[in-house]
Write a protein that holds these residues in place. Structure first.
Motif, PDB file in Angstrom:
ATOM      1  N   LEU A 146       0.864  -1.176   0.000  1.00 43.59           N
ATOM      2  CA  LEU A 146       0.000   0.000   0.000  1.00 43.59           C
ATOM      3  C   LEU A 146       0.907   1.235   0.000  1.00 43.59           C
ATOM      4  O   LEU A 146       1.307   1.734   1.045  1.00 43.59           O
ATOM      5  CB  LEU A 146      -0.911  -0.001   1.236  1.00 43.59           C
ATOM      6  N   LYS A 160      -5.932   1.050  -5.524  1.00 42.28           N
ATOM      7  CA  LYS A 160      -5.290   0.580  -4.296  1.00 42.28           C
ATOM      8  C   LYS A 160      -6.290  -0.276  -3.529  1.00 42.28           C
ATOM      9  O   LYS A 160      -7.452   0.111  -3.386  1.00 42.28           O
ATOM     10  CB  LYS A 160      -4.883   1.810  -3.470  1.00 42.28           C
ATOM     11  N   GLU A 161      -5.854  -1.449  -3.080  1.00 46.61           N
ATOM     12  CA  GLU A 161      -6.752  -2.320  -2.321  1.00 46.61           C
ATOM     13  C   GLU A 161      -5.961  -3.038  -1.238  1.00 46.61           C
ATOM     14  O   GLU A 161      -4.882  -3.588  -1.498  1.00 46.61           O
ATOM     15  CB  GLU A 161      -7.438  -3.335  -3.233  1.00 46.61           C
ATOM     16  N   GLN A 204       1.115  10.326  -4.597  1.00 47.61           N
ATOM     17  CA  GLN A 204       1.437   9.672  -3.327  1.00 47.61           C
ATOM     18  C   GLN A 204       1.711  10.712  -2.243  1.00 47.61           C
ATOM     19  O   GLN A 204       2.411  11.687  -2.482  1.00 47.61           O
ATOM     20  CB  GLN A 204       2.664   8.770  -3.477  1.00 47.61           C
ATOM     21  N   THR A 231      -0.993  -1.844  -5.034  1.00 48.08           N
ATOM     22  CA  THR A 231      -1.182  -0.522  -5.623  1.00 48.08           C
ATOM     23  C   THR A 231      -0.862  -0.609  -7.111  1.00 48.08           C
ATOM     24  O   THR A 231       0.201  -1.090  -7.494  1.00 48.08           O
ATOM     25  CB  THR A 231      -0.250   0.525  -4.968  1.00 48.08           C
ATOM     26  N   MET A 237      -0.784   7.063  -7.874  1.00 42.77           N
ATOM     27  CA  MET A 237      -1.539   5.829  -7.655  1.00 42.77           C
ATOM     28  C   MET A 237      -2.854   5.861  -8.438  1.00 42.77           C
ATOM     29  O   MET A 237      -3.546   6.867  -8.460  1.00 42.77           O
ATOM     30  CB  MET A 237      -1.819   5.653  -6.168  1.00 42.77           C
TER      31      MET A 237
END
Length: 310
Positions: A110, A150-151, A193, A134, A147
């Motif tokens: 992440l 994202k999970e 980011q 990501t 990014m």
């Protein structure tokens, strides 16, 4: 869209498989040159190369991507997008600029936490509660790009790098297909980011395998999980270095390195804080064994002491 793919190990092969199963056109795969492996040290194609050849996809294996000659196959392909997953080569700006829609990277953390080479190992070693995937737009910096998706994924108390790797690979495969479909429709937005929370997952070195029993048992147990399957843990006793593959932290006291128990349940070694029960061990030239089987061929007794690193 015409998609070029760059990747090398199993993590990347899982992503390529998902892209192909989703029906995307992949005319070219970049992967690392074949490397010696196995007992015979024969040249072995990467998992990505093996999958590409099974699907009749052209494969290019440059040692570097610095010169126009090394970049020629990708330039001739004229991809709309380049998907990158655990490729192992840095992409110069000239390569990043080749695809019409840029380069997408599948990163196993992440971001901005755990930029760099070994994000899965370092997340377990640090005791993180979660990690994830990501999907990012690549730029010249090391995992610094904006990014796109994202999970998160929980890190289980039983996870090793091997088991977490497999779960993240599946998640990465699903997410890159989602990202490509959104990109195709023009619906993929980027987020810069944040500067807070940046840290780097430095490459795992073999020298890190040595366990120092002056550390806490909880730290050493995480290290064993993080370093499974590579490089494992290591400690010396009776003049021999043995490999250590699994252990659990216990509440106990004793001089660091002292063997408190050695039976079918495991070899319990006192640590700087608590004790570590070693449950899977390997003698020189042997196989990984459960503690009961290991002790039959490599006796360890209560009161013996593991060496402490200088």
């Amino acid at each position: 869209m015409k998609i070029a793919f760059a990747g090398t190990p199993e993590f990347a092969a899982t992503a390529l498989k998902s892209i192909l199963e989703a029906g995307f056109q992949v005319p070219l795969v970049l992967t690392q040159p074949d490397r010696p492996a196995g007992r015979g040290m024969q040249l072995q194609p990467s998992p990505v190369k093996q999958l590409a050849l099974q699907h009749g996809i052209a494969v290019d294996q440059p040692e570097r991507l610095r010169t126009p000659e090394q970049q020629a196959a990708l330039a001739d392909c004229r991809p709309d997008v380049l998907v990158v997953a655990a490729y192992g080569l840095l992409l110069p700006q000239a390569v990043l600029d080749l695809p019409r829609l840029g380069c997408l990277n599948i990163h196993g953390s992440l971001l901005p936490r755990w930029r760099g080479a070994a994000p899965i190992h370092r997340a377990i070693e640090a005791g993180d509660a979660e990690t994830g995937i990501t999907i990012m737009q690549m730029e010249a910096g090391l995992d610094t790009g904006p990014m796109l998706l994202k999970e998160a994924l929980p890190i289980l108390a039983t996870d090793t790098t091997a088991s977490l790797h497999d779960r993240l690979a599946e998640l990465g495969g699903r997410m890159i297909v989602q990202a490509l479909r959104l990109l195709e429709k023009g619906g993929l937005s980027a987020t810069v980011q944040p500067e807070d929370g940046v840290c780097y997952a430095h490459k795992i070195e073999k020298s890190e395998a040595a366990l120092d029993f002056r550390s806490s048992a909880a730290v050493l147990a995480r290290k064993l999980r993080a370093f499974n399957p590579f490089p494992g843990g290591a400690a010396s006793i009776n003049g021999q270095t043995i490999k250590l593959w699994a252990g659990e932290a216990l509440v106990a006291t004793g001089e660091a390195g002292l063997v408190l128990q050695a039976d079918a349940q495991g070899v319990v070694v006192a640590c700087g804080e608590g004790a570590l029960r070693l449950t899977q061990l390997q003698k020189p030239g042997g196989k990984r064994l459960a503690a009961a089987d290991f002790l039959r061929g490599f006796p360890i007794e209560v009161g013996q002491k593991f060496d402490l690193p200088e």
